[in-house]
Design an enzyme around this catalytic site. Structure first.
Site, PDB file in Angstrom:
ATOM      1  N   SER A 249       0.628  -1.223   0.013  1.00 28.60           N
ATOM      2  CA  SER A 249      -0.014  -0.087  -0.046  1.00 28.60           C
ATOM      3  C   SER A 249       0.907   1.422  -0.211  1.00 28.60           C
ATOM      4  O   SER A 249       1.376   1.774  -1.035  1.00 28.60           O
ATOM      5  CB  SER A 249      -0.863   0.075   1.193  1.00 28.60           C
ATOM      6  OG  SER A 249      -1.932   0.910   1.362  1.00 28.60           O
TER       7      SER A 249
ATOM      8  N   ASP B 228       9.781   5.517 -10.103  1.00 23.25           N
ATOM      9  CA  ASP B 228       9.578   6.540 -11.486  1.00 23.25           C
ATOM     10  C   ASP B 228      10.074   7.831 -11.661  1.00 23.25           C
ATOM     11  O   ASP B 228      10.338   8.060 -12.946  1.00 23.25           O
ATOM     12  CB  ASP B 228       7.959   6.708 -11.454  1.00 23.25           C
ATOM     13  CG  ASP B 228       7.140   5.342 -11.767  1.00 23.25           C
ATOM     14  OD1 ASP B 228       7.792   4.440 -11.853  1.00 23.25           O
ATOM     15  OD2 ASP B 228       5.983   5.517 -11.658  1.00 23.25           O
TER      16      ASP B 228
ATOM     17  N   LYS C 130      -0.756  -4.228  -3.117  1.00 18.55           N
ATOM     18  CA  LYS C 130      -1.925  -3.820  -2.455  1.00 18.55           C
ATOM     19  C   LYS C 130      -2.187  -2.506  -3.006  1.00 18.55           C
ATOM     20  O   LYS C 130      -1.929  -1.467  -2.582  1.00 18.55           O
ATOM     21  CB  LYS C 130      -1.906  -3.950  -1.004  1.00 18.55           C
ATOM     22  CG  LYS C 130      -3.088  -3.859  -0.105  1.00 18.55           C
ATOM     23  CD  LYS C 130      -3.928  -2.530  -0.283  1.00 18.55           C
ATOM     24  CE  LYS C 130      -5.329  -2.395   0.534  1.00 18.55           C
ATOM     25  NZ  LYS C 130      -5.813  -1.563   0.355  1.00 18.55           N
TER      26      LYS C 130
END
Length: 395
Positions: A142, A153, A167
């Site tokens: 999460s 990224d 998740k």
């Protein structure tokens, strides 16, 4: 044990030697820190262990960061292993420490337009230059995946360890009658490059109820800011993957049982002292003793053993005692063989559980800073800045 703050509670504790001790406590509000430990590993490399994302997570990380900077930190290891997540906004704030203002951190996408949201950094960052290694494992989920996925990224950190849990579902509550609520999945999390974090595809169970993985349908390529190729398919895939044995079902059952806790307690009473936390090691002969111990432990029972015992107990006449004992011994041997395949995993868990008995949780962290193989690899990478930069550049 829970109750109103300020009230007293009396309990009786039974210890390993059957001694019973009566204790009295005053109840209070307990706040478990999100950052249980931070410190300098070596040569200007700082370490922050983040265990959860409660409402104070970003404050604790920032406080630890500044404290380490004052001690000469020039590089950082951020340990998110075992961090199951928490508040989304805290993940955004932590990413904001290292990413410029007004950059996308995570987006949510659902079936309806009102469920689509974009979360961006909101203030000026603390440090845009410090080299970072983020540690993940299969229990990082999460908010941990939002932090690591965003930093990956933007090529702001090297991710090391194991693929994270995956998740990536967003839930919302709907009030129902009689004071009840419905927890409803409304959207999914996506990293800045467009990768979906979610691994399990609950919407497409098969006839037997088996839940497929998105990765089984084929994975897609995405690109980081520097043009590096990253993939979706659930969870965050590390830039440097650390190898370890695949947990068997028997090992998973063992870890969930009380056997390891009981063994560590028994070890403590049999050994009044051990080497200092940094130097302690759980050697091969210690593991053999553990194997011998669990053969008589009553808390570690596999599914096969449970089913077999249930079938035997259901018999009206017990005229197969010899056969029962033979199969029981065979199942025990199979169980021992299965957990022995994960010696690397279990020795680490056992070592940490024993260290807690003598030096508490801080002793475990101090030990890991010098002995944990993943932390060692992170330190080696940060000491080799040419390799670090090469990993974050497009190939």
């Amino acid at each position: 044990l829970k109750g109103p703050k300020g009230t007293t509670l009396e309990i009786t504790v039974e210890r390993n030697n059957n001694e019973k001790v009566k204790l009295s406590f005053e109840r209070d509000e307990i706040k478990i820190p999100d950052v249980p430990y931070s410190g300098i590993i070596d040569n200007g490399i700082g370490y922050i262990k983040l265990n959860s994302f409660t409402k104070t997570a970003s404050q604790e990380v920032i406080k630890s960061f500044y404290a380490l900077q004052s001690e000469g930190m020039e590089k950082l290891v951020l340990d998110l292993r075992g961090n199951g997540g928490g508040l989304l906004i805290e993940a955004v704030r932590i990413v904001n420490m290292f990413i410029p203002n007004n950059e996308v951190v995570v987006t949510t996408k659902g079936r309806f337009q009102e469920e689509n949201r974009t979360y961006k950094t909101m203030i000026e960052p603390i440090n845009l230059e410090i080299p970072i290694v983020v540690l993940l494992n299969g229990r990082s989920a999460s908010a941990s995946e939002i932090v690591s996925g965003s930093l990956q990224d933007y090529d702001r950190a090297v991710i090391m360890g194991e693929r994270s849990f995956g998740k990536g579902l967003v839930q919302s509550y709907r009030k129902l009658t009689y004071g009840t609520q419905l927890k409803l999945t409304i959207s999914k999390y996506y990293t800045p490059s467009g990768r979906c974090i979610q691994e399990l595809d609950y919407a497409n169970r098969d006839a037997k109820g088996t839940i497929p993985k998105f990765s089984e349908q084929g994975i897609n390529e995405f690109k980081t800011s520097n043009g590096r190729i990253v993939y979706d398919g659930g969870g965050i895939l590390p830039d440097i993957k650390m190898k370890r044995s695949e947990s068997t079902e028997a090992t998973k059952t063992l870890v969930k049982s009380r056997a390891i806790f009981n063994y560590a307690t028994n070890y403590y009473y049999q050994n009044p002292s051990i080497a200092t936390g940094i130097d302690f090691d759980f050697k091969e002969f210690d593991f053999k003793r553990f194997i011998k111990y669990i053969q008589s432990d009553t808390t570690f029972i596999t599914k096969q053993e449970s089913l077999f015992k249930g079938a035997y107990n259901s018999l009206s006449t017990k005229n197969i005692v010899t056969e029962y004992k033979g199969i029981k011994e065979k199942l025990l041997k199979n169980k021992i063989a299965d957990i022995s395949k994960n010696k690397d995993i279990l020795k680490k868990i056992l070592k940490e559980e024993i260290l807690k008995r003598y030096y508490y949780q801080e002793g475990v962290y101090l030990h890991n800073l010098k002995n944990d193989t993943v932390i060692k690899e992170a330190v080696l990478l940060l000491q080799n800045q040419e390799r670090y930069r090469r990993l974050l550049s497009a190939k």
